[in-house]
Scaffold this active site. Structure first.
Site, PDB file in Angstrom:
ATOM      1  N   THR A   4     -12.093 -12.775 -18.804  1.00 50.18           N
ATOM      2  CA  THR A   4     -12.572 -11.637 -18.024  1.00 50.18           C
ATOM      3  C   THR A   4     -11.712 -10.394 -18.244  1.00 50.18           C
ATOM      4  O   THR A   4     -12.142  -9.274 -17.965  1.00 50.18           O
ATOM      5  CB  THR A   4     -12.594 -11.989 -16.523  1.00 50.18           C
ATOM      6  OG1 THR A   4     -13.342 -11.005 -15.812  1.00 50.18           O
ATOM      7  CG2 THR A   4     -11.190 -12.084 -15.941  1.00 50.18           C
ATOM      8  N   LYS A   5     -10.503 -10.581 -18.745  1.00 47.40           N
ATOM      9  CA  LYS A   5      -9.577  -9.457 -18.926  1.00 47.40           C
ATOM     10  C   LYS A   5     -10.045  -8.469 -19.992  1.00 47.40           C
ATOM     11  O   LYS A   5      -9.552  -7.335 -20.038  1.00 47.40           O
ATOM     12  CB  LYS A   5      -8.183  -9.982 -19.266  1.00 47.40           C
ATOM     13  CG  LYS A   5      -7.564 -10.876 -18.202  1.00 47.40           C
ATOM     14  CD  LYS A   5      -7.266 -10.142 -16.919  1.00 47.40           C
ATOM     15  CE  LYS A   5      -6.466 -10.995 -15.950  1.00 47.40           C
ATOM     16  NZ  LYS A   5      -6.112 -10.274 -14.731  1.00 47.40           N
TER      17      LYS A   5
END
Length: 452
Positions: free
Chosen positions: A43-44
């Site tokens: 998700t980063k």
């Protein structure tokens, strides 16, 4: 033709996937926001690209510059992808608790990796916070990202992750559950979802050794709660500015052991090969199940991919070393199965106490049975020997029969752990297991505590 102009164009629009077997007992529909579909497998990627583009827009990041960031690995990966496409150099600063796989992956995409010790204070010059800031000052034409306090972090999830979840659930989401580290995901998604429906509950997953849960509940930053932990990517010993506690309804803490075990369960039960913050989140949902009803839609965000952890929670030897393997231990035989192949270390009644001490030191044991030609007739314990040494400094040269205590109790292989435990107290630190044919093995306090 449909194609992305470069790899950054594939970030976002990750799927929602229903949790099936592992959601049994949860009175709600549980859907996973599966962030490993991002190109950097976490998700980063979302906030990494947002932070870079915002820094470019306001001049903090100049052409040909160097991006510097302290990371648990995933933000570094997202930043590295952006750096490759946009022509920047990348320095990632990690703590030494992060997996070797994360470090190797960052090097594979051209990043320089600097490793710092975990068990130091945040303001210690050796910490990865301090090291990142120092490198940024020392490196010409560089930009220190500081994902913890960078508002673009939460903004990325407000602009993308939150709207995706709202759209994919057709506005039916009732709870959002996610591990909290920098705070960007929970704060950005939480803010967006609550703007659409203030009744949506936002739950954070914390870990033991982190300050979030107590601070949220009491407003107290308790340094006594800060201690080393194994779980990667969630929990903090600081309060990042990106954590907006006002949009969070509550936290639940998950142990390192549960995080590791549930990470394996996701892989083996749901076919979801994920990082260990996903295990924390899944276990956290079970801890929160009393807050859900049959009409609820619970969305849990799974941060990253299991490839970062093959040397840890996906490695059975590592799991055993950490004491995370779930084994059924009910009888005496279960307590000794990991060292049944080792012979019982004993001493004879006519040997000197010195010989017993040497044997204890060599085999790193604290108690030892004493035998003669008839069998087991006594015992020696290091604590008891110390007391006797205080009274008589020449004890080492005495025969063991003069200082030995009563023999250890003997139990059968099928004796229950409860009954074995009753035989061990402050005066008796071990029992012997009868293996038949005149052979014995020893069970110590350590064996019983390790089995708990």
């Amino acid at each position: 033709m449909e194609y992305a102009e470069n790899i950054l164009g594939t970030i976002g629009n990750t799927p929602l996937v229903k949790i099936n077997k592992l959601a049994e007992g949860i009175p709600a529909l549980v859907l996973a926001k599966y962030e490993t579909f991002n190109p950097g497998n976490s998700t980063k990627d979302r906030m990494a690209l947002k932070m870079v583009e915002d820094a470019e827009a306001d001049g903090r990041l100049q052409p040909g510059g160097t991006i510097i960031e302290g990371t648990s690995g995933n933000t570094g990966m997202g930043l590295a992808l952006a750096a490759i496409i946009k022509g920047y150099k990348m320095i990632c600063v990690l703590s030494d608790k992060q997996s070797k796989e994360k470090m190797d992956i960052l090097r594979a995409v051209g990043s320089k990796v600097v490793v710092c010790p975990t068990n130091v204070e945040p303001d210690d010059p050796r910490s990865y916070y301090s090291t990142s800031a120092r490198l940024a000052k020392e490196t010409p034409n560089s930009w220190y990202v500081n994902q913890y306090d960078n508002p673009s972090n939460a903004a990325a999830h407000y602009e993308s992750t939150g709207p995706e979840i709202w759209k994919q659930t057709d506005g039916k989401v009732t709870h959002f559950v996610v591990g909290v580290g920098t705070g960007g995901t929970i704060s950005g998604v939480g803010k967006y979802l609550k703007e659409q429906n203030p009744n949506i509950k936002i739950w954070g997953i914390d870990t033991y050794g982190s300050v979030f849960k107590k601070y949220h509940e009491t407003g107290i930053f308790d340094e006594n709660e800060i201690y080393p932990y194994v779980t990667e990517g969630i929990g903090e010993d600081i309060l990042p500015k990106n954590v907006d506690f006002s949009v969070i309804d509550g936290f639940t803490k998950v142990t390192d052991k549960d995080a590791a075990i549930w990470t394996q369960k996701l892989s083996k039960t749901e076919g979801m090969f994920l990082g260990n913050s996903a295990g924390s989140a899944m276990k956290g949902i079970h801890q929160l199940k009393e807050h859900f009803t049959k009409d609820d839609v619970v969305v849990v965000l799974f941060h990253d991919h299991g490839s970062r952890y093959v040397g840890k929670m996906y490695n059975d030897e590592w799991m055993k070393q950490m004491g995370y393997v779930e084994e059924e231990v009910t009888i005496a035989a279960d307590l000794i199965k990991n060292h049944i192949d080792k012979p019982l270390v004993t001493v004879k009644t006519e040997e000197l106490v010195l010989h017993a001490i040497e044997r204890m030191k060599h085999f790193k044991i604290s108690q030892i049975p004493v035998e003669d030609i008839t069998g087991i007739v006594g015992s020696l314990d290091e604590t008891d020997l110390l007391r006797k040494f205080i009274d008589n400094k020449d004890i080492a040269n005495l025969p063991i029969r003069e200082v030995m205590g009563a023999p250890f109790s003997i139990v059968q292989k099928n004796t229950s752990i409860e009954d074995v435990s009753k035989l061990i107290d402050k005066d008796r630190n071990a029992v012997l297991v009868d293996l038949e044919d005149g052979k014995y093995h020893i069970i110590t306090k350590h064996d019983i505590i390790s089995a708990l």
